[in-house]
Design a protein around this motif. Structure first.
Motif, PDB file in Angstrom:
ATOM      1  N   ASN A  22       2.954 -35.296  57.884  1.00  0.00           N
ATOM      2  CA  ASN A  22       2.406 -34.009  58.297  1.00  0.00           C
ATOM      3  C   ASN A  22       2.744 -33.672  59.738  1.00  0.00           C
ATOM      4  O   ASN A  22       2.955 -34.555  60.572  1.00  0.00           O
ATOM      5  N   ALA A  24       1.696 -30.478  62.706  1.00  0.00           N
ATOM      6  CA  ALA A  24       1.055 -29.224  63.080  1.00  0.00           C
ATOM      7  C   ALA A  24       1.892 -28.558  64.161  1.00  0.00           C
ATOM      8  O   ALA A  24       2.405 -29.235  65.048  1.00  0.00           O
ATOM      9  N   HIS A  72       0.927 -25.442  59.603  1.00  0.00           N
ATOM     10  CA  HIS A  72       1.095 -26.824  59.176  1.00  0.00           C
ATOM     11  C   HIS A  72       2.388 -26.952  58.380  1.00  0.00           C
ATOM     12  O   HIS A  72       2.719 -26.106  57.544  1.00  0.00           O
ATOM     13  N   SER A  74       4.750 -29.958  56.262  1.00  0.00           N
ATOM     14  CA  SER A  74       4.741 -31.316  55.735  1.00  0.00           C
ATOM     15  C   SER A  74       6.082 -31.640  55.078  1.00  0.00           C
ATOM     16  O   SER A  74       6.798 -30.760  54.605  1.00  0.00           O
TER      17      SER A  74
END
Lengths: 111, 113
Positions: A22, A24, A72, A74
């Motif tokens: 992940n 951000a 976000h 991923s």
């Protein structure tokens, strides 16, 4: 010599399982996002990219998901293999088209 | 089929002794970049060339210089290396501006004694 480096976030995954890394990002105006893989002692290697007009893009065993609402990003790696062991960096481009790098995540594959 | 080539892969120099790192590319890309990467950190952009136009990052020390004699080659000169300059130096290229994917070379690991 070299200064002491930061401690990288680490993800340990069993070989054969799926990995999710992940990231951000902070700039809602960013419109291009890239994932790089960097193996020990080597330069970063392009894996996959995505533009802001998409929310999902698939490559070979990898999928990138972009959620602009929560900023976000991923990277999903299917059926993780020992060769996937590396540090993974996300990067975005800002309004000046400069590449802004995330901190990196170290992926460790357990046999 | 190497596309971005860096030489040497490992370079050892003495404190204060000038050193030059080289990068060449077979992609015919307009833009070439030099990054510094320290252990467990993301690459840090030092400068880039768009064709012959040189663009220095504001926080790049004067100790670091660059030359691009032609499309294929770009050099990083460190005039007086300090211990803090020990790092991996990465060269990258992209077709156009930053918005295009950057392709990296294998890097040169610089050790300063």
């Amino acid at each position: 010599g070299e200064s002491v480096g930061l401690h990288l976030p680490t993800l340990s995954v069993q070989e054969g399982d799926n990995s999710i890394i992940n990231c951000a990002y902070s700039n809602s105006a960013s419109d291009y996002f890239i994932w790089y893989k960097q193996e020990s002692g080597k330069g970063p290697q392009f894996i996959i990219d995505i533009r802001s007009n998409m929310d999902k893009r698939q490559g070979q065993r990898v999928t990138v998901l972009l959620n602009k609402t929560v900023k976000h990003l991923s990277l999903q790696i299917a059926a993780t293999q020992p060769g996937d062991s590396a540090v993974y960096f996300c990067a975005e481009t800002d309004s000046n088209y400069q590449l802004i790098w995330g901190a990196g995540t170290k992926l460790i594959i357990k046999p | 089929d190497a596309m971005v080539i860096q030489n040497p892969r490992y370079q050892v120099t003495q404190f204060g002794k000038p050193v030059t790192l080289s990068c060449s590319q077979t992609l015919n890309h307009n833009v070439m970049y030099w990054y510094q990467q320290k252990s467990s950190q993301a690459p840090k952009l030092l400068f880039h060339y768009y064709d012959k136009d040189f663009n220095n990052e504001a926080d790049t020390p004067d100790n670091f210089q660059s030359r691009r004699p032609n499309t294929s080659f770009c050099f990083l000169d460190i005039r007086s290396p300090g211990l803090g300059d020990a790092a991996m130096y990465l060269c990258a290229t992209s077709s156009q501006t930053f918005g295009d994917t950057q392709y990296f070379g294998p890097g040169t690991r610089l050790t300063v004694l």
